[in-house]
Design an enzyme around this catalytic site. Structure first.
Site, PDB file in Angstrom:
ATOM      1  N   ASP A 290      -5.421  10.259  11.765  1.00 34.76           N
ATOM      2  CA  ASP A 290      -6.243   9.391  10.930  1.00 34.76           C
ATOM      3  C   ASP A 290      -5.427   8.377  10.133  1.00 34.76           C
ATOM      4  O   ASP A 290      -5.907   7.285   9.864  1.00 34.76           O
ATOM      5  CB  ASP A 290      -7.095  10.231   9.972  1.00 34.76           C
ATOM      6  N   HIS A 295      -1.938   3.681  10.555  1.00 33.26           N
ATOM      7  CA  HIS A 295      -1.604   2.912   9.361  1.00 33.26           C
ATOM      8  C   HIS A 295      -0.099   2.911   9.067  1.00 33.26           C
ATOM      9  O   HIS A 295       0.534   1.854   8.935  1.00 33.26           O
ATOM     10  CB  HIS A 295      -2.339   3.477   8.141  1.00 33.26           C
ATOM     11  N   TYR A 423       8.670  -3.964  -6.761  1.00 31.68           N
ATOM     12  CA  TYR A 423       9.654  -3.848  -7.829  1.00 31.68           C
ATOM     13  C   TYR A 423      10.945  -3.260  -7.304  1.00 31.68           C
ATOM     14  O   TYR A 423      10.953  -2.507  -6.333  1.00 31.68           O
ATOM     15  CB  TYR A 423       9.121  -3.061  -9.025  1.00 31.68           C
ATOM     16  N   MET A 424      12.025  -3.658  -7.937  1.00 31.26           N
ATOM     17  CA  MET A 424      13.357  -3.305  -7.477  1.00 31.26           C
ATOM     18  C   MET A 424      14.070  -2.481  -8.525  1.00 31.26           C
ATOM     19  O   MET A 424      14.135  -2.862  -9.695  1.00 31.26           O
ATOM     20  CB  MET A 424      14.153  -4.580  -7.191  1.00 31.26           C
ATOM     21  N   LEU A 469       7.421  -7.661  -9.628  1.00 29.35           N
ATOM     22  CA  LEU A 469       6.400  -8.651  -9.293  1.00 29.35           C
ATOM     23  C   LEU A 469       5.087  -7.896  -9.154  1.00 29.35           C
ATOM     24  O   LEU A 469       4.807  -7.304  -8.114  1.00 29.35           O
ATOM     25  CB  LEU A 469       6.729  -9.380  -7.986  1.00 29.35           C
ATOM     26  N   SER A 470       4.329  -7.864 -10.230  1.00 26.60           N
ATOM     27  CA  SER A 470       3.026  -7.216 -10.214  1.00 26.60           C
ATOM     28  C   SER A 470       1.972  -8.283  -9.994  1.00 26.60           C
ATOM     29  O   SER A 470       1.866  -9.236 -10.765  1.00 26.60           O
ATOM     30  CB  SER A 470       2.764  -6.486 -11.533  1.00 26.60           C
TER      31      SER A 470
END
Length: 561
Positions: A290, A295, A423-424, A469-470
């Site tokens: 599934d 995915h 994010y890093m 980076l949001s």
């Protein structure tokens, strides 16, 4: 020919033929020919009501579906009227879009585009009637025969794909090729193993060309998944780092809460096909079929593939197939299966079910770039969180003079959902007196992403922070489209980049079929775990054995606006 609609330049709406970066062609100068008919088969089922029709409504609301040329047909076995279908859909359209008078007006106008036809999935009578209704719509729009466009969306169980596709081919095809087309969208699951998938592909392939078939995997329509190619191949920063010399392991995982899953598993093919419940559907497939085989494996391809020759869909899919063909057979000792306690209490699930609701699988890619790097695919339901993310963990810095290994390695995290972000986790020293802590907060470093920094104060010690980076904060006011919206629009545009090709599907099933057969035959047993936990502890032990080092004492908090 289509009758001119007389739109001025200021009235031009978003075009199906807008410029596509996927193949480098400029569609702006390609004339639209023929009206567009979108046919949703399985229209009375949950998938159509909760996903397909809402996606079509949002495309309509944004100007991509014009009443002057588009009509939507629902087809199912349920005997209901046009208005009854509209009533079933209406609540799902308003929900999530607000109940403002503007949206209510949009809903009413959209509903007038929908017509319902009832019929069987394996007899020509219903499909002849469907074709008659579609043709009447095309004639009403003064569309020249053969120039019309017909999109058939199969929101149906795969078991009826062969008969439905045969009926479409025999009864509902575009009559000739004068710029028009017929396209088929099929939902996963595409079979249960290599043999059944190939059998299904053969049935459909005998009726339609590969260019007409769109095998949809909604994860390929997610914003951050579509961003992976840009991220990897448009940023010089990543090019020299993205290999086995710098990366220790890569993890792709989807975790789902039990309460959240109770909604998800309802969005399957529950039209009028029987009384199987949510658990009954899932028990037939399990977490690997599934989520992991499709995915997560698609995400792995985009993370691991080589740079394509161009951004044409076939060049991108060629590289994805090469990755899949390089995956080594799965070793039993690199698999942990789980089943949450109480799973078999569902009356639709057998008491002795061997179906895993949790799995951690390590894949290894045998090529120059990734030799020796474990790719960890992990998914489960009834866990302690609900999220989907990719974690790229880098190797330690040689000769670490700051001795900060205990705080975890550098990581690049791509959060697919919820709260889309990248994010890093880096290492950096900030020589700041403790009295400057409020200033650090003003700079946004207090919650901006996990990287190691010097802890404010007089001591030379490190703590976790982040470069972030949001999307919600960076792109304030920008609505991220739903995956189904993107993919339906891609189908209309004829862009197959984000759809699964037949040889890609075959290579994916070839990887997992031996493991799935061992599970189906009871040779591998899932371990019990408590709902609301992280899953079996053996999964964490497997990750540690593979080299993954968990960062302790740090939790990423999405920034607030």
């Amino acid at each position: 020919m289509m009758v001119s609609r007389g739109l001025s330049s200021t009235e031009r709406r978003p075009s199906f033929r807008s410029k596509s970066f996927s193949d480098g062609r400029d569609f702006e100068n390609v004339p639209e020919t023929g009206c567009l008919s979108i046919i949703v088969l399985g229209a009375s089922g949950d998938l159509a009501k909760k996903k397909t029709f809402p996606a079509l409504f949002n495309l309509y609301r944004q100007g991509f579906l014009q009443p002057s040329e588009v009509h939507i047909f629902g087809y199912a076995r349920t005997r209901i009227s046009d208005d009854e279908l509209r009533d079933r859909i209406r609540g799902h359209l308003i929900h999530g879009n607000g109940a403002s008078s503007k949206h209510s007006e949009d809903v009413s106008k959209f509903m007038q585009l929908i017509k319902y036809v009832s019929g069987s999935y394996d007899a020509e009578e219903g499909f002849r009637l469907l074709d008659k209704e579609i043709s009447a719509h095309e004639i009403s729009k003064n569309s020249q025969e053969g120039s019309s466009r017909r999109l058939f969306y199969l929101a149906l169980p795969p078991s009826v794909y062969p008969s439905v596709c045969r009926m479409i081919r025999n009864c509902c095809m575009n009559k000739s090729d004068l710029g028009g087309w017929t396209r088929i969208v099929v939902e996963k699951p595409f079979g249960k193993d290599l043999e059944s998938a190939e059998e299904l592909s053969t049935h459909i392939g005998e009726l339609f060309d590969e260019q007409q078939i769109y095998r949809i995997d909604h994860y390929l329509g997610k914003e951050l998944v579509q961003n992976l190619l840009v991220l990897r191949f448009a940023n010089r920063f990543f090019l020299p780092l993205w290999n086995r010399d710098n990366i220790d392991n890569i993890q792709a995982r989807i975790f789902l809460l039990f309460q959240y899953l109770s909604l998800i598993w309802q969005i399957v093919f529950r039209e009028d096909f029987g009384t199987e419940g949510r658990g009954g559907y899932f028990d037939e497939y399990g977490i690997i079929r599934d989520i992991i085989q499709n995915h997560l494996l698609q995400v792995l391809c985009l993370v691991a593939m080589e740079k394509p020759v161009s951004l044409k869909p076939e060049h991108i899919r060629d590289e994805k197939v090469k990755v899949l063909q390089s995956v080594l057979p799965i070793e039993a000792e690199e698999v942990v299966l789980g089943q949450y306690e109480g799973y078999s209490d569902d009356p639709t699930v057998p008491d002795n079910s061997n179906t895993p609701t949790f799995a951690t699988v390590i894949l290894r890619i045998h090529n120059e770039r990734w030799e020796g790097v474990p790719f960890i695919l992990k998914a489960g339901k009834a866990l302690n969180s609900s999220k989907a993310e990719i974690r790229v963990q880098f190797k330690e810095v040689p000769g670490d003079i700051f001795k900060c290994k205990k705080q975890g390695r550098n990581e690049f995290v791509i959060r697919l959902q919820p709260s889309e972000a990248m994010y890093m986790k880096l290492t950096k020293a900030l020589h700041v007196h403790s009295s400057s802590l409020p200033e650090i907060s003003k700079l946004g470093l207090s919650n901006a992403g996990p990287f190691k920094v010097k802890k404010p104060g007089l001591e030379m010690s490190t703590i976790q922070s982040e470069l972030d980076l949001s999307y919600r904060q960076r792109y304030h006011g920008v609505t991220i489209p739903e995956a189904y919206e993107r993919l339906i629009l891609d189908t209309i545009r004829g862009d197959q980049q984000h759809f699964v090709r037949r040889d890609e599907l075959k290579a994916a099933w070839k990887i997992f079929t031996p493991l799935l057969h061992r599970i189906d035959e009871g040779e591998m047993k899932p371990l019990p775990y408590k709902p609301g936990s992280r899953g079996p502890v053996e999964a964490d032990e497997l990750l540690a054995k593979a080299g993954y080092i968990q960062t302790h004492g740090y939790i990423w908090i999405p920034p607030t606006l």
